[in-house]
Write an enzyme that holds these catalytic residues in place. Structure first.
Site, short mmCIF file in Angstrom:
data_model
loop_
_atom_site.label_atom_id
_atom_site.label_comp_id
_atom_site.label_asym_id
_atom_site.label_seq_id
_atom_site.Cartn_x
_atom_site.Cartn_y
_atom_site.Cartn_z
N ASP A 149 29.02 -15.51 -18.71
CA ASP A 149 27.60 -15.74 -18.95
C ASP A 149 26.73 -14.52 -18.68
O ASP A 149 25.57 -14.47 -19.08
CB ASP A 149 27.10 -16.82 -17.98
C1 BGC Z 1 29.68 -20.89 -15.28
C2 BGC Z 1 30.66 -20.70 -16.39
C3 BGC Z 1 30.80 -19.23 -16.70
C4 BGC Z 1 31.12 -18.45 -15.46
C5 BGC Z 1 31.20 -16.97 -15.70
C6 BGC Z 1 30.03 -20.03 -14.10
O1 BGC Z 1 29.01 -20.11 -13.19
O2 BGC Z 1 29.71 -22.23 -14.90
O3 BGC Z 1 30.20 -21.39 -17.52
O4 BGC Z 1 31.81 -19.09 -17.63
O5 BGC Z 1 30.16 -18.69 -14.48
O6 BGC Z 1 29.99 -16.41 -15.98
#
Ligand code: BGC
Length: 808
Positions: free
Chosen positions: A483
């Site tokens: 993200d």
């Molecule tokens: C989120 C995921 C994401 C991951 C890496 C997590 O906090 O829930 O959706 O893939 O972070 O960024």
């Protein structure tokens, strides 16, 4: 250093001191009503949705930590104490907290009185039961006054924490004998209320916080308790609370039990009132009656225990390593259940108001959950798919109460659609329920726009194909799994969100992660298409996967490892040409899991590069070198100080991709070495460094660049649970359902010389005895004594038991 121990017989973690390095919590509840409860009784509960139906108030990031929960004050003469240690923090002669599967038992003793509080949310109930067992262990009669205490939230947790100009005036309660009814907003649009009752007559009560505590007092100095007398206050606005006062006389050696019930009750709209302004309490009374004796509580606990035994019986391991057994048999599936229930909404790090259910998160959670309660997995798949858009893209999140997509965050995370294929494939492999593909499912929850679930998967698949960039690799959109790698968002203003301020309209930023993900799910998608009779679609899918693989090899190989991405300008991310962030974990794990480069040695080189550049004493970090400054063209990832979160933290979610990749190239020893670095049961001895619960995974452990290397954060709600389960159960122990049979193909290295897995699947039981001699290139299998070719066992008839001998 340890702060407790595992009791595998009772399936509990036993905490022996209240002074743990961080609040260590548990979850109660299985379907609609959930409680978060810490080892000192802190936390809260909610009905279905931690944002919209919050029952108890909880202040995150509070001082002291974890203040607020369900407290029981015991007044013994002039001495006031709490058996959960918090909030009074009086020294206890003994203290113990047992967090088990859906139950928490906290026991404290002081001055010859032992108080055990058992907390449970019974199956099928929308209530938290708090059973107190009070024993006089002294030689004198004890005259005690007990004060229960909870603080109600005014339902909408966001509003409750922000909209004081309104909500200081809305609070309303009713008191009827031992029942305290919290009925804020019930007069108008709500038809639900909370009830807090006890199965004994009360000597008094309080429902107004200020009256009970005193305006300038904390929970550790409640005026009513310190003075020994309830005020019988009736809240009007401000902060409604629930407190019963009980008078108890205990002869030496005598024990008594009380059952407190904290419930959520809904009334039919036309039967809200018993008389004008007076809540219809029929259902609340019926709830109280169901738990009016300790026997009823014991029955509920026994029922819950059986429920768990049944579920955990789907996959059991007997190995020489007790830490491995307790992860596989108890704690990892338990955490998978919790992540399935909560997605990323409510934990001690997720406030329950920020995020609902994640599209990618919930699909991944299914991977570790499908074998536990397949029917619930089925419903979840339909719910998730119903939020998908007609072009195959998806809302990034949806609200559990409404099941509708969340507009605030919207769409544009280009990996999202493909996760649906992974979730559905896992469900069908487990159950054989291909019929789900024919279910009619809406797009964007619009009943007038719907198609079969298979069509949803097809649109997911084609979404990637319609969004390829200049190198034939998938466009990343706002972000992919990571993200925080925001390649189309050049955020320079402090108050903008990193992930959703898309101020670049480019079609250049491409993701090697999505490419690997696409190649990985393509065979499953093709198999499902075949099953539906769409052989052209199936054949085309495999060709698209080959093309993608070619694009990865042509444009995504950096010489020693896979690139991570191309940015907005077409520059490489995760390349030796980069100044920082030269290598990333995600594309190594996912591309090798997909089989890319396995034949020509690239996979091995990529994994060796992971070992060389990313591995650390506590797990594999996400990237190296960490970003030391903000890179506007990369986004949030570079906003974290080096070693934390996505900037070179040990992001535990993606470590199992590398473990699985290692089994793909036959290096089970290395896979297991990585596994042990993360699996909580192996970290118990370093709880003082790790700090979070030693029975569940955390999302992140600070990486080698961080000052606090080894310190974990964000325990419980993380895809780490599902993926580590898949890594160990499916790939290292090697027992996994496929569409046509059960695969038995262990790859775990010499440390585990042999083990037995008992796996129930599609109505049959497989007892799989593995001798891990590591002598054969392919495991050799015998089924009921007869040698078979290959490693795929055809599914056995329902009701049968099959014995499998496997020699590696
Ligand atoms: C989120 C995921 C994401 C991951 C890496 C997590 O906090 O829930 O959706 O893939 O972070 O960024």
């Amino acid at each position: 250093m340890r702060f407790g121990y595992f009791d595998d017989g009772t399936r509990e973690y036993v905490i022996e001191t209240p002074r743990t390095p961080y609040p260590w919590i548990n979850y109660l509840g299985t379907e609609d009503f959930f409680s978060l409860i810490s080892h000192t009784a802190g936390g809260y509960c909610f009905y279905r949705d931690a944002r919209f139906r919050r029952i108890l108030r909880y202040r995150y990031n509070n001082v002291p930590a974890d203040a607020g929960g369900r407290y029981l004050y015991i007044r013994d003469g002039d001495d006031v104490w709490t058996p959960s240690w918090m909030p009074m923090k009086s020294e206890l002669a003994t203290y113990q907290c047992r967090h088990g599967l859906g139950t928490t038992r906290i026991t404290g003793a002081r001055n010859g009185v032992t108080a055990e509080m058992l907390f449970v949310v019974p199956l099928g109930e929308t209530a938290e039961i708090q059973q107190l067992t009070l024993t006089n262990t002294s030689v004198h009669t004890k005259e005690l006054r007990l004060f229960s205490f909870v603080e109600f939230c005014l339902w909408n947790a966001w509003d409750d924490q922000t909209n004081f100009q309104r909500n200081f005036s809305t609070g309303e309660v009713e008191v009827d004998g031992s029942l305290i009814i919290h009925k804020t907003e019930y007069r108008e649009r709500r038809n639900h209320f909370a009830v807090f009752g006890v199965n004994a007559p009360v000597a008094g009560f309080d429902t107004d916080r200020e009256t009970f505590l005193g305006l300038y007092n904390g929970f550790h100095e409640p005026e009513a308790v310190l003075e020994g007398s309830p005020r019988n206050s009736v809240a009007s606005g401000w902060a409604p609370v629930g407190s019963h006062c009980l008078e108890v006389s205990l002869a030496p050696g005598e024990s008594r039990q009380f059952v407190f019930v904290l419930g959520y009750v809904e009334n039919p709209v036309d039967r809200k009132w018993e008389s004008p302004g007076v809540v219809n309490k029929e259902r609340a009374r019926a709830l109280m009656a169901r738990f009016d004796s300790p026997q009823h509580v014991a029955d509920a606990v026994a029922e819950l225990r059986d429920y768990w035994s049944e579920m955990l019986g789907t996959y059991t391991l007997a190995s020489p390593d007790e830490r491995l057994d307790r992860m596989v048999n108890i704690w990892n599936p338990y955490q998978c259940m919790v992540t399935f229930n909560m997605s990323r909404s409510a934990s001690y790090f997720e406030s329950g108001i920020g995020r609902g259910m994640g599209f990618r998160d919930s699909n991944q959670d299914l991977l570790g959950f499908v074998h536990l309660v397949p029917e619930r997995a089925r419903q979840r798949i339909i719910d998730i798919a119903s939020t998908q858009f007609a072009d195959g893209s998806a809302y990034h999140q949806y609200q559990p109460l409404t099941k509708k997509g969340n507009h605030d965050i919207g769409s544009g995370f280009n990996d999202d659609p493909l996760w649906l294929i992974a979730g559905v494939a896992a469900y069908i492999k487990e159950t054989g329920d291909f019929a789900i593909l024919e279910e009619d499912v809406s797009f964007d929850n619009n009943p007038d726009d719907s198609a079969s679930l298979f069509e949803h998967l097809k649109r997911s698949f084609h979404f990637t194909l319609s969004n390829l960039g200049p190198h034939g690799l998938p466009l990343i959109g706002r972000a992919d799994w990571n993200d925080c790698l925001n390649l189309n968002c050049f955020s320079e203003a402090p108050d903008e969100p990193y992930q959703t301020t898309a101020n670049r309209e480019g079609r250049t930023a491409e993701s090697l992660f999505i490419a690997g993900q696409f190649v990985h799910v393509a065979p499953d998608f093709a198999a499902l298409a075949d099953h539906m009779g769409f052989s052209d679609e199936s054949a085309a899918a495999l060709i698209h996967a080959q093309d993608m693989e070619r694009a990865v090899l042509d444009h995504g190989w950096d010489g020693e490892w896979f690139l991570r991405a191309y940015d907005f300008f077409g520059n490489k991310v995760g390349s030796r040409e980069c100044e920082e962030g030269r290598i990333f974990i995600e594309s190594q794990g996912y591309c090798v899991m997909a089989g890319i480069g396995v034949d020509d040695g690239k996979a091995l080189r990529a994994l060796d590069a992971v070992k060389e550049h990313l591995d650390s004493g506590y797990g594999i970090v996400l990237n190296q070198p960490a970003y030391s400054r903000y890179h506007v063209e990369l986004g949030e990832i570079s906003s974290y100080p080096p070693g934390y979160k996505e900037n070179a933290g040990i992001f535990c979610h993606n470590n199992p991709w590398v473990m699985i990749a290692e089994t793909r190239v036959g290096r089970g020893d290395r896979a297991f070495e990585y596994y042990k670095k993360l699996a909580p049961a192996y970290l118990e001895e370093m709880s003082d460094v790790h700090r979070t619960e030693p029975y569940v995974y955390s999302q992140m452990v600070a990486g080698k660049d961080a000052i606090r290397h080894g310190e974990a954060k964000n325990s419980w709600l993380t895809g780490t649970a599902a993926w580590n389960y898949v890594a160990i159960a499916h790939h290292m122990l090697g027992v996994r359902p496929e569409f046509e049979g059960l695969r038995v193909s262990p790859c775990i290295g010499p440390e585990i010389p042999g083990f037995t897995v008992t796996r129930k699947c599609r109505g049959a039981t497989y007892v799989i005895r593995v001798t891990n001699s590591l002598r054969h290139p392919e495991p050799r299998l015998a089924v009921n004594g007869e040698a078979i070719q290959g490693t795929l066992l055809p599914y056995a008839p329902v009701g049968t038991t099959v014995t499998v001998d496997c020699v590696t």
